[in-house]
Design a protein around this motif. Sequence first.
Motif, PDB file in Angstrom:
ATOM      1  N   GLU A 284     -50.818  11.339 -13.544  1.00 47.68           N
ATOM      2  CA  GLU A 284     -49.612  11.386 -12.825  1.00 47.68           C
ATOM      3  C   GLU A 284     -49.605  10.177 -11.893  1.00 47.68           C
ATOM      4  N   VAL A 285     -48.669   9.386 -12.078  1.00 53.07           N
ATOM      5  CA  VAL A 285     -48.433   7.953 -11.773  1.00 53.07           C
ATOM      6  C   VAL A 285     -47.223   8.058 -10.636  1.00 53.07           C
ATOM      7  N   VAL A 286     -47.673   7.752  -9.473  1.00 54.00           N
ATOM      8  CA  VAL A 286     -46.865   7.831  -8.325  1.00 54.00           C
ATOM      9  C   VAL A 286     -46.163   6.426  -7.953  1.00 54.00           C
ATOM     10  N   ASP A 287     -45.005   6.286  -7.993  1.00 51.68           N
ATOM     11  CA  ASP A 287     -44.263   5.266  -7.881  1.00 51.68           C
ATOM     12  C   ASP A 287     -43.207   5.053  -6.752  1.00 51.68           C
ATOM     13  N   ARG A 288     -43.603   4.682  -5.742  1.00 51.78           N
ATOM     14  CA  ARG A 288     -42.791   4.717  -4.366  1.00 51.78           C
ATOM     15  C   ARG A 288     -41.550   3.950  -4.587  1.00 51.78           C
ATOM     16  N   GLY A 289     -41.605   2.947  -5.412  1.00 57.58           N
ATOM     17  CA  GLY A 289     -40.432   2.073  -5.820  1.00 57.58           C
ATOM     18  C   GLY A 289     -39.558   2.803  -6.726  1.00 57.58           C
ATOM     19  N   GLY A 290     -39.830   3.896  -7.422  1.00 57.40           N
ATOM     20  CA  GLY A 290     -38.795   4.641  -8.169  1.00 57.40           C
ATOM     21  C   GLY A 290     -38.516   4.193  -9.319  1.00 57.40           C
ATOM     22  N   LEU A 291     -39.618   3.240  -9.958  1.00 60.23           N
ATOM     23  CA  LEU A 291     -39.122   2.563 -11.215  1.00 60.23           C
ATOM     24  C   LEU A 291     -39.822   3.277 -12.572  1.00 60.23           C
ATOM     25  N   THR A 292     -40.958   3.594 -12.246  1.00 61.28           N
ATOM     26  CA  THR A 292     -41.663   4.303 -13.297  1.00 61.28           C
ATOM     27  C   THR A 292     -42.528   5.414 -13.198  1.00 61.28           C
ATOM     28  N   GLY A 293     -42.338   6.136 -12.332  1.00 65.35           N
ATOM     29  CA  GLY A 293     -43.265   7.159 -11.918  1.00 65.35           C
ATOM     30  C   GLY A 293     -42.999   8.448 -12.815  1.00 65.35           C
ATOM     31  N   GLY A 294     -44.018   9.260 -12.588  1.00 67.28           N
ATOM     32  CA  GLY A 294     -43.829  10.481 -13.446  1.00 67.28           C
ATOM     33  C   GLY A 294     -45.253  11.073 -13.967  1.00 67.28           C
ATOM     34  N   ARG A 295     -45.313  12.189 -15.108  1.00 66.21           N
ATOM     35  CA  ARG A 295     -46.492  12.430 -15.526  1.00 66.21           C
ATOM     36  C   ARG A 295     -46.535  12.112 -16.925  1.00 66.21           C
TER      37      ARG A 295
ATOM     38  N   THR B 293     -39.316  -7.633   1.150  1.00 67.16           N
ATOM     39  CA  THR B 293     -38.714  -6.430   0.647  1.00 67.16           C
ATOM     40  C   THR B 293     -37.681  -6.171  -0.264  1.00 67.16           C
ATOM     41  N   ARG B 294     -36.635  -6.766   0.496  1.00 70.07           N
ATOM     42  CA  ARG B 294     -35.423  -6.878  -0.156  1.00 70.07           C
ATOM     43  C   ARG B 294     -35.016  -7.652  -1.551  1.00 70.07           C
ATOM     44  N   MET B 295     -35.807  -8.993  -1.412  1.00 66.52           N
ATOM     45  CA  MET B 295     -35.833  -9.587  -2.454  1.00 66.52           C
ATOM     46  C   MET B 295     -36.816  -9.148  -3.522  1.00 66.52           C
ATOM     47  N   MET B 296     -37.762  -8.647  -3.350  1.00 61.22           N
ATOM     48  CA  MET B 296     -38.574  -7.835  -4.399  1.00 61.22           C
ATOM     49  C   MET B 296     -37.947  -6.737  -5.204  1.00 61.22           C
ATOM     50  N   ALA B 297     -37.151  -5.880  -4.191  1.00 64.93           N
ATOM     51  CA  ALA B 297     -36.356  -4.784  -4.770  1.00 64.93           C
ATOM     52  C   ALA B 297     -35.456  -5.207  -5.598  1.00 64.93           C
ATOM     53  N   GLN B 298     -34.578  -6.370  -5.394  1.00 63.77           N
ATOM     54  CA  GLN B 298     -33.699  -7.067  -6.277  1.00 63.77           C
ATOM     55  C   GLN B 298     -34.296  -7.241  -7.587  1.00 63.77           C
ATOM     56  N   ASP B 299     -35.331  -8.239  -7.664  1.00 73.29           N
ATOM     57  CA  ASP B 299     -35.837  -8.647  -8.585  1.00 73.29           C
ATOM     58  C   ASP B 299     -36.537  -7.631  -9.683  1.00 73.29           C
ATOM     59  N   LEU B 300     -37.224  -6.647  -9.210  1.00 70.76           N
ATOM     60  CA  LEU B 300     -37.873  -5.617  -9.909  1.00 70.76           C
ATOM     61  C   LEU B 300     -36.766  -4.939 -10.646  1.00 70.76           C
ATOM     62  N   ALA B 301     -35.793  -4.424  -9.854  1.00 72.64           N
ATOM     63  CA  ALA B 301     -34.819  -3.559 -10.321  1.00 72.64           C
ATOM     64  C   ALA B 301     -34.120  -4.430 -11.671  1.00 72.64           C
ATOM     65  N   ALA B 302     -33.828  -5.894 -11.614  1.00 68.80           N
ATOM     66  CA  ALA B 302     -33.445  -6.654 -12.591  1.00 68.80           C
ATOM     67  C   ALA B 302     -34.585  -6.589 -13.729  1.00 68.80           C
TER      68      ALA B 302
ATOM     69  N   ASP C 206     -34.217  -3.296 -15.540  1.00 66.99           N
ATOM     70  CA  ASP C 206     -32.946  -3.447 -16.438  1.00 66.99           C
ATOM     71  C   ASP C 206     -33.345  -4.211 -17.659  1.00 66.99           C
ATOM     72  N   ARG C 207     -33.710  -5.435 -17.776  1.00 64.53           N
ATOM     73  CA  ARG C 207     -33.980  -6.420 -18.798  1.00 64.53           C
ATOM     74  C   ARG C 207     -34.836  -5.690 -19.774  1.00 64.53           C
ATOM     75  N   GLY C 208     -35.745  -4.911 -19.462  1.00 67.07           N
ATOM     76  CA  GLY C 208     -36.788  -4.188 -20.366  1.00 67.07           C
ATOM     77  C   GLY C 208     -38.076  -4.938 -20.301  1.00 67.07           C
ATOM     78  N   ASP C 209     -38.339  -5.515 -19.174  1.00 71.43           N
ATOM     79  CA  ASP C 209     -39.677  -6.136 -18.841  1.00 71.43           C
ATOM     80  C   ASP C 209     -40.564  -4.734 -18.733  1.00 71.43           C
ATOM     81  N   VAL C 210     -41.788  -5.138 -19.206  1.00 72.08           N
ATOM     82  CA  VAL C 210     -43.001  -4.037 -19.344  1.00 72.08           C
ATOM     83  C   VAL C 210     -43.633  -4.190 -18.155  1.00 72.08           C
ATOM     84  N   VAL C 211     -44.003  -5.231 -17.600  1.00 71.60           N
ATOM     85  CA  VAL C 211     -44.579  -5.435 -16.123  1.00 71.60           C
ATOM     86  C   VAL C 211     -44.187  -6.573 -15.499  1.00 71.60           C
ATOM     87  N   ALA C 212     -44.831  -6.799 -14.086  1.00 68.87           N
ATOM     88  CA  ALA C 212     -44.375  -7.833 -13.497  1.00 68.87           C
ATOM     89  C   ALA C 212     -45.650  -8.475 -12.934  1.00 68.87           C
ATOM     90  N   THR C 213     -45.660  -9.864 -12.714  1.00 67.07           N
ATOM     91  CA  THR C 213     -47.050 -10.367 -12.695  1.00 67.07           C
ATOM     92  C   THR C 213     -46.885 -11.488 -11.388  1.00 67.07           C
TER      93      THR C 213
END
Length: 418
Positions: A333-344, A100-109, A112-119
């Motif tokens: 309405e997109v629910v994103d518990r990771g706080g990266l891209t949620g919203g309507r 969880t800690r490693m994933m959070a660091q990587d997805l946040a980075a 910030d880089r402007g990546d559209v998706v992670a795979t």
Amino acid sequence: MSRRTEIDVRPITEAEFPDWNRAMNTGFLRSPTVPADQLEARRPEFVPGRSLGAFDGERCVATFRSFDQEVTAVGGAPVRADAISNVTVTATHRRRGLLTRMMAQDLAAAKDRGDVVATLIAAEYPIYGRYGFGPATTMAEWTVDVPRAGLDPRWAAPEDGGRIDLVEGEEVRKLGPELHERLRRAQPGAVSRTELWWQYRTGVVDWNGSQWTEPCYAVYRSADGEVEGMAAYRTDDRWGDAKQPLNTATVDWLIAVTPGAERALWHYLCSIDWITTVKSGWRAPDDLLPQLLPDPRAARITTQADWLWVRILDVAAALEARTYEGRGSVVLEVVDRGGLTGGRWRLEAGADGASCVPTTESAHLVLDVRELGALWLGDESAVRLAALGRVREERAGAARVVDALLRTSRRPWCPDMF
């Protein structure tokens, strides 16, 4: 009572690369020992800041690596992706939140880089949904009973005037990248390949010490000499009673940019003397292979599973990058518990393009970001997810509207493991 030490999660240094590889091998149930030549072969994959480790004192106990990638959206647009691989947690340090800690660091980075998706390719199904990933493509492997297939035993060359040539690895490295780029531009779900990918698959670099043995490489050229398909395959040497051949050709990979090339390569593989079984390797779930045989029942599915998982990091960019065969609009309405891209978001789409913008309008469909990842490439059905209780309609018929917009006539496919 013993007290657990604090685990440090951080990008590794180049000096820590050997210990990181030892932990990765341990996590993947390989020998922990990494010979020096293998370690040197893996060094090109080390990018400062993109390889994370969890350290208990001096020992690395969890690994995580990401790298730049492009994934093809529906319609052929390349989309910037954060590709995740080499994820392990040593058995002695499970259930401590290290992934969880490693994933959070990587997805946040990545955000910030402007990546559209992670795979990623998930080794275990239950893990990655909680981080917002959804299974976006499926793969299937067929086993062909060649004598039953009904193919002409006198076949010697493609009927369309093309030809099959056997080549060496050097020619594969020369011809393969351009051919793959042609495939990638037309195949939703396909991902970019680096020069290192071709070196690994042709034995220039031995990544895992598997005592490399060279496969056979077959190239299909059309009647005008253009390379339109390529395959790597291996054969065994097995004979039954009364000296009857029972040999298998196993496909490492096969790419083709025209149906004629695909037909010719499969027909060639099924025509090799003494070959009674062909294993297809990882193919799209709606691959042409079975229907190319006079008796499609000669090809049976021996593996079928989820493959490429997608995590949306930018809803608007992801939905605007792809094309749409139909026309319509829907409020998601997109629910994103990771706080990266949620919203309507209001999606307006048609054959001439799409617009996806934030809105305060009432939602038509409510879904988690992981479900949006599963829907993005057109393989999953919103109607099906609604029946499973994984999306919620706030307006009757919204799931059907989403399906009419997002689903595709051919299923997406990722040819690669990474």
